[in-house]
Design an enzyme around this catalytic site. Structure first.
Site, PDB file in Angstrom:
ATOM      1  N   ASP A  23      -9.106   0.601 -20.807  1.00  0.00           N
ATOM      2  CA  ASP A  23      -9.992  -0.366 -20.124  1.00  0.00           C
ATOM      3  C   ASP A  23     -10.974  -0.982 -21.134  1.00  0.00           C
ATOM      4  O   ASP A  23     -11.489  -0.283 -21.880  1.00  0.00           O
ATOM      5  CB  ASP A  23     -10.523   0.012 -18.987  1.00  0.00           C
ATOM      6  CG  ASP A  23     -10.823  -1.211 -17.998  1.00  0.00           C
ATOM      7  OD1 ASP A  23     -10.304  -1.065 -16.918  1.00  0.00           O
ATOM      8  OD2 ASP A  23     -11.849  -1.755 -18.277  1.00  0.00           O
ATOM      9  N   PHE A 144       3.851   0.476  -4.773  1.00  0.00           N
ATOM     10  CA  PHE A 144       4.058   0.315  -3.417  1.00  0.00           C
ATOM     11  C   PHE A 144       2.819   1.015  -2.558  1.00  0.00           C
ATOM     12  O   PHE A 144       2.876   1.420  -1.497  1.00  0.00           O
ATOM     13  CB  PHE A 144       5.248   0.564  -2.636  1.00  0.00           C
ATOM     14  CG  PHE A 144       6.500  -0.325  -3.258  1.00  0.00           C
ATOM     15  CD1 PHE A 144       6.519  -1.645  -3.225  1.00  0.00           C
ATOM     16  CD2 PHE A 144       7.211   0.363  -4.121  1.00  0.00           C
ATOM     17  CE1 PHE A 144       7.332  -2.341  -3.437  1.00  0.00           C
ATOM     18  CE2 PHE A 144       8.470  -0.466  -4.672  1.00  0.00           C
ATOM     19  CZ  PHE A 144       8.286  -1.744  -4.092  1.00  0.00           C
ATOM     20  N   CYS A 252      -4.861  -7.120  -1.261  1.00  0.00           N
ATOM     21  CA  CYS A 252      -3.172  -7.260  -1.127  1.00  0.00           C
ATOM     22  C   CYS A 252      -2.594  -8.416  -0.236  1.00  0.00           C
ATOM     23  O   CYS A 252      -2.025  -9.351  -0.844  1.00  0.00           O
ATOM     24  CB  CYS A 252      -2.588  -5.831  -1.379  1.00  0.00           C
ATOM     25  SG  CYS A 252      -3.138  -4.718  -2.189  1.00  0.00           S
ATOM     26  N   LYS A 255      -3.913 -12.131  -0.412  1.00  0.00           N
ATOM     27  CA  LYS A 255      -3.783 -12.704  -1.824  1.00  0.00           C
ATOM     28  C   LYS A 255      -2.135 -12.795  -1.916  1.00  0.00           C
ATOM     29  O   LYS A 255      -1.576 -13.699  -2.589  1.00  0.00           O
ATOM     30  CB  LYS A 255      -4.408 -11.755  -2.827  1.00  0.00           C
ATOM     31  CG  LYS A 255      -4.015 -12.064  -4.350  1.00  0.00           C
ATOM     32  CD  LYS A 255      -4.664 -11.145  -4.911  1.00  0.00           C
ATOM     33  CE  LYS A 255      -4.088  -9.874  -5.469  1.00  0.00           C
ATOM     34  NZ  LYS A 255      -3.279  -9.776  -6.497  1.00  0.00           N
TER      35      LYS A 255
HETATM   36  C1  UGA Z   1      -0.445  -2.821   0.988  1.00  0.00           C
HETATM   37  C2  UGA Z   1       0.993  -2.221   1.108  1.00  0.00           C
HETATM   38  O1  UGA Z   1       1.100  -1.531   2.380  1.00  0.00           O
HETATM   39  C3  UGA Z   1       1.302  -1.322  -0.015  1.00  0.00           C
HETATM   40  O2  UGA Z   1       2.695  -1.043   0.275  1.00  0.00           O
HETATM   41  C4  UGA Z   1       1.098  -2.160  -1.366  1.00  0.00           C
HETATM   42  O3  UGA Z   1       1.576  -1.327  -2.358  1.00  0.00           O
HETATM   43  C5  UGA Z   1      -0.306  -2.702  -1.354  1.00  0.00           C
HETATM   44  O4  UGA Z   1      -0.656  -3.442  -0.541  1.00  0.00           O
HETATM   45  C6  UGA Z   1      -0.345  -3.471  -2.598  1.00  0.00           C
HETATM   46  O5  UGA Z   1       0.245  -4.425  -2.595  1.00  0.00           O
HETATM   47  O6  UGA Z   1      -1.139  -2.903  -3.571  1.00  0.00           O
HETATM   48  P1  UGA Z   1      -2.880  -1.748   1.610  1.00  0.00           P
HETATM   49  O7  UGA Z   1      -3.432  -3.224   1.290  1.00  0.00           O
HETATM   50  O8  UGA Z   1      -3.714  -0.803   0.798  1.00  0.00           O
HETATM   51  O9  UGA Z   1      -1.674  -1.574   1.009  1.00  0.00           O
HETATM   52  O10 UGA Z   1      -3.170  -1.584   2.981  1.00  0.00           O
HETATM   53  P2  UGA Z   1      -2.355  -1.366   4.314  1.00  0.00           P
HETATM   54  O11 UGA Z   1      -2.239  -0.126   4.889  1.00  0.00           O
HETATM   55  O12 UGA Z   1      -1.165  -2.018   4.009  1.00  0.00           O
HETATM   56  O13 UGA Z   1      -3.054  -2.395   5.459  1.00  0.00           O
HETATM   57  C7  UGA Z   1      -3.358  -4.091   5.092  1.00  0.00           C
HETATM   58  C8  UGA Z   1      -3.961  -4.371   6.130  1.00  0.00           C
HETATM   59  O14 UGA Z   1      -3.254  -4.854   7.198  1.00  0.00           O
HETATM   60  C9  UGA Z   1      -5.373  -3.657   6.624  1.00  0.00           C
HETATM   61  O15 UGA Z   1      -6.218  -4.832   6.914  1.00  0.00           O
HETATM   62  C10 UGA Z   1      -4.728  -3.088   7.846  1.00  0.00           C
HETATM   63  O16 UGA Z   1      -5.813  -2.869   8.850  1.00  0.00           O
HETATM   64  C11 UGA Z   1      -3.674  -4.095   8.520  1.00  0.00           C
HETATM   65  N1  UGA Z   1      -2.624  -3.402   9.248  1.00  0.00           N
HETATM   66  C12 UGA Z   1      -1.796  -2.628   8.910  1.00  0.00           C
HETATM   67  C13 UGA Z   1      -2.706  -3.970  10.678  1.00  0.00           C
HETATM   68  O17 UGA Z   1      -3.444  -4.746  11.133  1.00  0.00           O
HETATM   69  N2  UGA Z   1      -1.732  -3.556  11.697  1.00  0.00           N
HETATM   70  C14 UGA Z   1      -0.746  -2.576  11.198  1.00  0.00           C
HETATM   71  O18 UGA Z   1       0.109  -2.252  11.735  1.00  0.00           O
HETATM   72  C15 UGA Z   1      -0.988  -1.988   9.770  1.00  0.00           C
END
Ligand code: UGA
Length: 427
Positions: A23, A144, A252, A255
């Site tokens: 970095d 992922f 994620c 965006k």
């Molecule tokens: C997400 C994807 O799940 C990962 O597979 C991916 O690698 C990552 O983005 C990325 O692109 O780097 P993340 O953003 O860490 O992961 O979190 P998530 O668990 O997917 O949750 C995202 C949002 O969706 C949160 O605000 C969560 O509260 C919301 N969510 C999730 C819901 O409102 N309902 C659900 O059933 C699941």
């Protein structure tokens, strides 16, 4: 260096690879060398410490040293959004330029950042422009992992995907991933890049789908939790990512959905379905604020307790957190917000909204004297507090469960007027 870089580096080291993370931020590298992890991610600090001690993981600010160290060079720089939603690829372009003159002997250059389709081609063109003699192949390797479970997601992934147009590069990538027991899909570069955007937007679509159903449930006195269970039992649909709530946030989904919309428009194939996904997501928060407003009549001068500030549990990440958007909306209407979050308060204090709210030392303290309590992030510990005591300490027993974390019947037994998401009029 972001979460993906440190976690990927540590996990690759854990399975026996010799990893050097690079970095250009000297302060960050110093922090990591001291064994401190600048973010909260369960299990990561131990994993980094063990692998540094074992001599398999090191950190540097020198691109030349980093590139020289590996046969495979992963690029995992941030890909922030432009104001129009498209991706600003300047960091990827810069890294491609910087590594070009350092390429000595054959290397595989792997793009792990989330990028629009056809970025791999640009990376290859850029490297060739700055190092016409360089011997290399570009590979796309979408990531992922989820925040909060990043280590487990990497160590035991559902699948590994990489896109490569070269047998030599594919052979090296297979060696990198050999220790991980997971189904492997090898594609061309463009397809791999698309898989990442398509996967994230499909998950966001699932969330917006159930959120749209939650609105119908509220209008028809049905229970979205039961509907989600009923449709989720169909193996073709699945129950995960069907949790209705305040909507998706984080660094994620918002965006990536905007970026996918932008690239599809650039390609002349607009993906309008995703615009509806965004609209439903925004409407969930609007509807929720409207509900709180309806119960309290006027939000100004009302003391409101908010439990949860991070964009989801098990992280200290506040980026694009719907909970924070909610707090900002309440504050803008003159409410007095007292918030508590298990991991996100330090960062919240530094944000522009920080000085406008009060941060409490516990969920119970936040609720003291409140006229309404809102659960904005589903930290499991919120479900374990003594709700009878909380209710007794509040000025009025209004409970808004923005993540359907709590059991409505139990909450009503404790004397709350319970409002969930899509749980009909009585549930
Ligand atoms: C997400 C994807 O799940 C990962 O597979 C991916 O690698 C990552 O983005 C990325 O692109 O780097 P993340 O953003 O860490 O992961 O979190 P998530 O668990 O997917 O949750 C995202 C949002 O969706 C949160 O605000 C969560 O509260 C919301 N969510 C999730 C819901 O409102 N309902 C659900 O059933 C699941």
């Amino acid at each position: 260096m972001n979460l993906e870089t440190v976690t990927t580096g540590a996990c690759f080291a854990e399975v026996g690879h010799d990893v050097m993370c690079v970095d250009n931020d000297a302060k960050k590298i110093e922090t990591l060398r001291r064994g401190e992890i600048p973010i909260y991610e369960p299990g990561l600090a131990d994993l980094v410490a063990q692998n540094v001690a074992a001599g398999r993981l090191s950190f540097t600010t020198s691109t030349a040293e980093g590139v020289d160290h590996g046969d495979v060079v992963f690029i995992a720089v941030p890909t922030p959004p432009n104001p129009d939603g498209s991706v600003d690829l300047k960091f990827i372009e810069k890294v491609a330029r910087e590594i070009a003159p350092c390429l000595k002997g054959y290397k595989v250059v792997v793009d792990k950042s989330t990028v629009p389709v056809k970025t791999g081609e640009k990376v290859a063109e850029t490297i060739l422009r700055y190092a016409p003699e360089a011997e290399f192949d570009v590979v796309s390797n979408p990531e992922f992992l989820r925040e909060g479970s990043a280590v487990a997601d990497l160590m035991k992934p559902d699948r590994i995907v990489f896109g490569s147009n070269s047998d030599r590069a594919s052979a090296l990538m297979k060696k990198v991933y050999e220790p991980f027991v997971a189904p492997l899909l090898v594609t061309d570069i463009n397809s791999a890049e698309l898989i990442k955007h398509a996967a994230n937007s499909f998950l966001a679509l699932k969330i917006s789908y159930i959120n749209a159903i939650s609105e119908i449930c509220e209008a028809s006195d049905a229970d979205v939790e039961l509907v989600a269970e009923g449709i989720g039992m169909d193996a073709r649909i699945g129950r995960s990512f069907l949790n209705a709530g305040l909507g998706y946030g984080g660094s994620c989904f918002p965006k990536d959905i905007a970026a996918f919309i932008a690239i599809s428009e650039q390609l002349g194939t607009p993906f309008d379905l995703l615009k509806e996904v965004q609209k439903i997501n925004r409407r969930q928060l609007d509807r929720f604020v409207e509900r709180v407003r309806k119960a309290l009549w006027v939000l100004g001068e009302k003391r409101i307790a908010v439990w949860g500030l991070t964009f989801k549990p098990n992280t200290d990440d506040l980026r694009c957190s719907v909970a924070l958007d909610l707090v900002e909306r309440l504050v803008a209407e003159g409410a007095e917000v007292v918030a508590y979050d298990p991991k996100g308060m330090e960062r919240a204090a530094d944000l522009p909204v920080g000085p406008k709210i009060r941060l409490a030392a516990s969920p119970e303290e936040a609720a003291l004297g409140a006229e309404a309590l809102i659960v904005a992030t589903e930290w499991p510990e919120f479900a374990r507090v003594d709700f009878r005591r909380v209710r007794e300490s509040m000025l009025s027993p209004l409970l808004f469960d923005g993540r359907n974390l709590l059991d409505p019947a139990t909450m009503r037994k404790h004397g709350f007027e319970y409002h969930g998401i899509g749980r009909g009029r009585e549930r």
